[in-house]
Design a protein around this motif. Structure first.
Motif, PDB file in Angstrom:
ATOM      1  N   ASN A 118       2.778  10.736   2.913  1.00  0.00           N
ATOM      2  CA  ASN A 118       3.817   9.711   2.877  1.00  0.00           C
ATOM      3  C   ASN A 118       3.277   8.317   3.150  1.00  0.00           C
ATOM      4  O   ASN A 118       4.013   7.341   3.055  1.00  0.00           O
ATOM      5  N   ASP A 119       2.005   8.241   3.498  1.00  0.00           N
ATOM      6  CA  ASP A 119       1.401   6.973   3.905  1.00  0.00           C
ATOM      7  C   ASP A 119       0.804   6.252   2.695  1.00  0.00           C
ATOM      8  O   ASP A 119      -0.030   6.805   1.982  1.00  0.00           O
ATOM      9  N   ASP A 120       1.218   5.001   2.477  1.00  0.00           N
ATOM     10  CA  ASP A 120       0.766   4.251   1.302  1.00  0.00           C
ATOM     11  C   ASP A 120      -0.743   4.041   1.294  1.00  0.00           C
ATOM     12  O   ASP A 120      -1.406   4.270   0.277  1.00  0.00           O
ATOM     13  N   GLN A 121      -1.283   3.588   2.415  1.00  0.00           N
ATOM     14  CA  GLN A 121      -2.722   3.320   2.464  1.00  0.00           C
ATOM     15  C   GLN A 121      -3.530   4.605   2.347  1.00  0.00           C
ATOM     16  O   GLN A 121      -4.570   4.637   1.675  1.00  0.00           O
ATOM     17  N   LEU A 122      -3.060   5.662   2.998  1.00  0.00           N
ATOM     18  CA  LEU A 122      -3.755   6.945   2.913  1.00  0.00           C
ATOM     19  C   LEU A 122      -3.707   7.469   1.476  1.00  0.00           C
ATOM     20  O   LEU A 122      -4.699   8.008   0.963  1.00  0.00           O
ATOM     21  N   HIS A 123      -2.574   7.298   0.822  1.00  0.00           N
ATOM     22  CA  HIS A 123      -2.482   7.700  -0.578  1.00  0.00           C
ATOM     23  C   HIS A 123      -3.487   6.952  -1.436  1.00  0.00           C
ATOM     24  O   HIS A 123      -4.159   7.538  -2.294  1.00  0.00           O
ATOM     25  N   ASP A 124      -3.627   5.648  -1.212  1.00  0.00           N
ATOM     26  CA  ASP A 124      -4.571   4.862  -2.006  1.00  0.00           C
ATOM     27  C   ASP A 124      -5.998   5.363  -1.818  1.00  0.00           C
ATOM     28  O   ASP A 124      -6.773   5.439  -2.783  1.00  0.00           O
ATOM     29  N   ARG A 125      -6.345   5.712  -0.596  1.00  0.00           N
ATOM     30  CA  ARG A 125      -7.698   6.229  -0.324  1.00  0.00           C
ATOM     31  C   ARG A 125      -7.907   7.582  -0.994  1.00  0.00           C
ATOM     32  O   ARG A 125      -8.960   7.833  -1.597  1.00  0.00           O
ATOM     33  N   LEU A 126      -6.901   8.451  -0.918  1.00  0.00           N
ATOM     34  CA  LEU A 126      -7.014   9.762  -1.542  1.00  0.00           C
ATOM     35  C   LEU A 126      -7.034   9.653  -3.066  1.00  0.00           C
ATOM     36  O   LEU A 126      -7.786  10.376  -3.741  1.00  0.00           O
ATOM     37  N   ARG A 127      -6.231   8.750  -3.614  1.00  0.00           N
ATOM     38  CA  ARG A 127      -6.198   8.570  -5.075  1.00  0.00           C
ATOM     39  C   ARG A 127      -7.546   8.046  -5.563  1.00  0.00           C
ATOM     40  O   ARG A 127      -8.045   8.474  -6.616  1.00  0.00           O
ATOM     41  N   PHE A 128      -8.143   7.133  -4.813  1.00  0.00           N
ATOM     42  CA  PHE A 128      -9.472   6.623  -5.172  1.00  0.00           C
ATOM     43  C   PHE A 128     -10.488   7.763  -5.212  1.00  0.00           C
ATOM     44  O   PHE A 128     -11.280   7.877  -6.155  1.00  0.00           O
ATOM     45  N   LEU A 129     -10.452   8.633  -4.206  1.00  0.00           N
ATOM     46  CA  LEU A 129     -11.383   9.759  -4.172  1.00  0.00           C
ATOM     47  C   LEU A 129     -11.105  10.740  -5.311  1.00  0.00           C
ATOM     48  O   LEU A 129     -12.033  11.279  -5.928  1.00  0.00           O
ATOM     49  N   GLN A 130      -9.830  10.998  -5.586  1.00  0.00           N
ATOM     50  CA  GLN A 130      -9.491  11.902  -6.685  1.00  0.00           C
ATOM     51  C   GLN A 130     -10.071  11.402  -8.000  1.00  0.00           C
ATOM     52  O   GLN A 130     -10.675  12.163  -8.772  1.00  0.00           O
ATOM     53  N   ARG A 131      -9.899  10.130  -8.264  1.00  0.00           N
ATOM     54  CA  ARG A 131     -10.352   9.569  -9.533  1.00  0.00           C
ATOM     55  C   ARG A 131     -11.860   9.391  -9.584  1.00  0.00           C
ATOM     56  O   ARG A 131     -12.482   9.540 -10.649  1.00  0.00           O
ATOM     57  N   THR A 132     -12.465   9.101  -8.447  1.00  0.00           N
ATOM     58  CA  THR A 132     -13.905   8.843  -8.405  1.00  0.00           C
ATOM     59  C   THR A 132     -14.705  10.138  -8.452  1.00  0.00           C
ATOM     60  O   THR A 132     -15.674  10.260  -9.210  1.00  0.00           O
ATOM     61  N   ILE A 133     -14.301  11.115  -7.643  1.00  0.00           N
ATOM     62  CA  ILE A 133     -15.007  12.398  -7.633  1.00  0.00           C
ATOM     63  C   ILE A 133     -14.682  13.185  -8.895  1.00  0.00           C
ATOM     64  O   ILE A 133     -15.533  13.883  -9.452  1.00  0.00           O
ATOM     65  N   GLY A 134     -13.447  13.105  -9.359  1.00  0.00           N
ATOM     66  CA  GLY A 134     -13.083  13.668 -10.651  1.00  0.00           C
ATOM     67  C   GLY A 134     -12.761  15.144 -10.669  1.00  0.00           C
ATOM     68  O   GLY A 134     -12.743  15.762 -11.735  1.00  0.00           O
ATOM     69  N   ALA A 135     -12.490  15.728  -9.510  1.00  0.00           N
ATOM     70  CA  ALA A 135     -12.170  17.166  -9.456  1.00  0.00           C
ATOM     71  C   ALA A 135     -10.687  17.376  -9.747  1.00  0.00           C
ATOM     72  O   ALA A 135      -9.911  17.778  -8.883  1.00  0.00           O
TER      73      ALA A 135
END
Length: 411
Positions: free
Chosen positions: A243-260
């Motif tokens: 539910n956290d906006d900043q935490l979501h941004d960090r997780l989304r960055f990792l999702q897109r960068t790592i690509g799994a």
């Protein structure tokens, strides 16, 4: 199909009328089933004829209106319409603002650990899924991210283990395979009182239908969507929610960068599988509790762990923080390796196999996995994922296999 003897043809004393509040669990949201069918499924959002069933968007790239200007998606690793839909619906079910889909449960789990830096510290439960345990001990540790493993059934142990470098508290509730519970509300209060510490809960064993940890103040919820969310043993996927906006941004960055990320077809199958989640989970609960009650009274069994049983040491906590229990049972067979091997060899309906949460019943002996995978698990511990078969067949199958295990005449 195994023939059912007269002894188990009438199993009414083991049955559960599947109204969770009848057994003291929290009252379920009656609109959960409506939500899971209709959220993020509006036919108008699909451009080709308003289809009722979500299309599979296989395109890896999308036309841009101008350089860097695109309608909604740019490249399928970054965004995909089918994946985006699945992320929205799981977030809705958990009561989360954001959902992120991954190519496996472990891909989701390791993304959470990738939020950390060398020198950071994790507090984790001792009773833990083998894949997570291996990562923490053999990968994260090598990266100088240390983990303290504690008995999280006592929240005081967590508070004692948190130090100035702690950045994450990681827990499973119920745990795999011990079915230990964590008082989520108490632990969340402890974590909130600390600086810069996140609380993540693996909710795979119960699904959003039977437990919604965000109601108690956690930061991240994790699912192996391979299990109950999909429910058909034909999808490999993981989900993270926050539910956290900043935490979501960090997780989304990792999702897109790592690509799994999962394929569109996997996302389509998950979306389809989830439509029957409420019906499946109610039947898993009914079958699971019936089987647990049968096993608890069987002379070949030492002990049965199922949060719905009065004998479970955290039965009251289960009723207080969950809406029911799934088909997961842990029991201890009298004897050792020979008896356990004989038991699983004689099963005719229940399948010896990995994973859980599918429509079929699966059994596993964790201690007979490679030693590095399940250290410290008692050799006579058996994990049972009760499926959707006729419960009389399951009880009869267990009974005849347990009788064979007593004689232990396995080849």
């Amino acid at each position: 199909m195994l023939k059912i003897g007269k002894k188990f043809a009438n199993f009414s004393k083991f049955r559960l009328i599947t109204t969770t509040s009848t057994y003291g669990f929290r009252e379920q949201d009656p609109s959960f089933a409506t939500k899971i069918i209709h959220v993020a499924q509006e036919p108008e959002q699909w451009s080709d004829g308003n289809p009722i069933v979500m299309p599979i968007s296989l395109s890896t790239t999308f036309k841009q209106e101008a350089p860097g200007k695109f309608v909604s998606c740019e490249y399928s690793r970054l965004d995909n319409p089918t994946r985006n839909t699945v992320e929205r619906i799981v977030a809705s079910l958990e009561g989360a603002k954001y959902g992120l889909a991954y190519s496996s449960g472990m891909a989701a789990i390791t993304t959470v650990f990738n939020l950390l830096s060398p020198g950071d510290h994790i507090v984790s439960s001792t009773d833990l899924y083998g894949g997570t345990s291996i990562y923490l001990k053999q990968v994260a540790d090598r990266l100088n991210i240390k983990t303290t493993f504690v008995d999280v059934t006592d929240p005081a142990n967590i508070e004692k283990a948190i130090n100035e470098n702690t950045r994450l508290v990681w827990m499973e509730t119920p745990s795999n395979p011990g079915l230990n519970l964590v008082d989520i509300e108490k632990v969340a209060a402890i974590v909130r009182s600390k600086n810069n510490v996140l609380l993540a809960i693996d909710n795979t064993f119960l699904s959003p239908y039977f437990q919604r940890p965000f109601e108690f103040g956690v930061d991240i919820v994790v699912h192996s969507a391979t299990k109950y969310l999909n429910g058909h043993s034909d999808v490999l996927m993981g989900i993270l929610l926050t539910n956290d906006d900043q935490l979501h941004d960090r997780l989304r960055f990792l999702q897109r960068t790592i690509g799994a990320v999962p394929s569109p077809f996997e996302c389509y199958l998950l979306n389809r599988g989830m439509k029957t989640l409420p019906v499946r989970m109610r039947q898993h609960m009914e079958n699971g509790l019936a089987v647990a009650r049968f096993l608890e009274n069987h002379p070949s069994i030492e002990r049965v762990l199922h949060p719905g049983l009065l004998s479970h040491p955290q039965h009251e906590l289960a009723k207080r923080q969950s809406y029911g229990h799934s088909g997961m049972i842990t029991f201890f067979l009298k004897g050792g390796k020979p008896e356990c091997r004989a038991f699983v060899k004689r099963l005719k309906v229940i399948i010896l196999g990995e994973s859980l949460g599918g429509y079929e019943s699966l059994v596993k002996i964790p201690a007979l996995m490679p030693e590095s995978y399940q250290l410290g698990v008692p050799v006579n511990l058996i994990r049972l994922s009760v499926g959707l078969e006729y419960v009389g067949d399951l009880i009869a199958d267990l009974d005849q296999a347990l009788k064979a295990a007593v004689h232990c005449n396995v080849d």
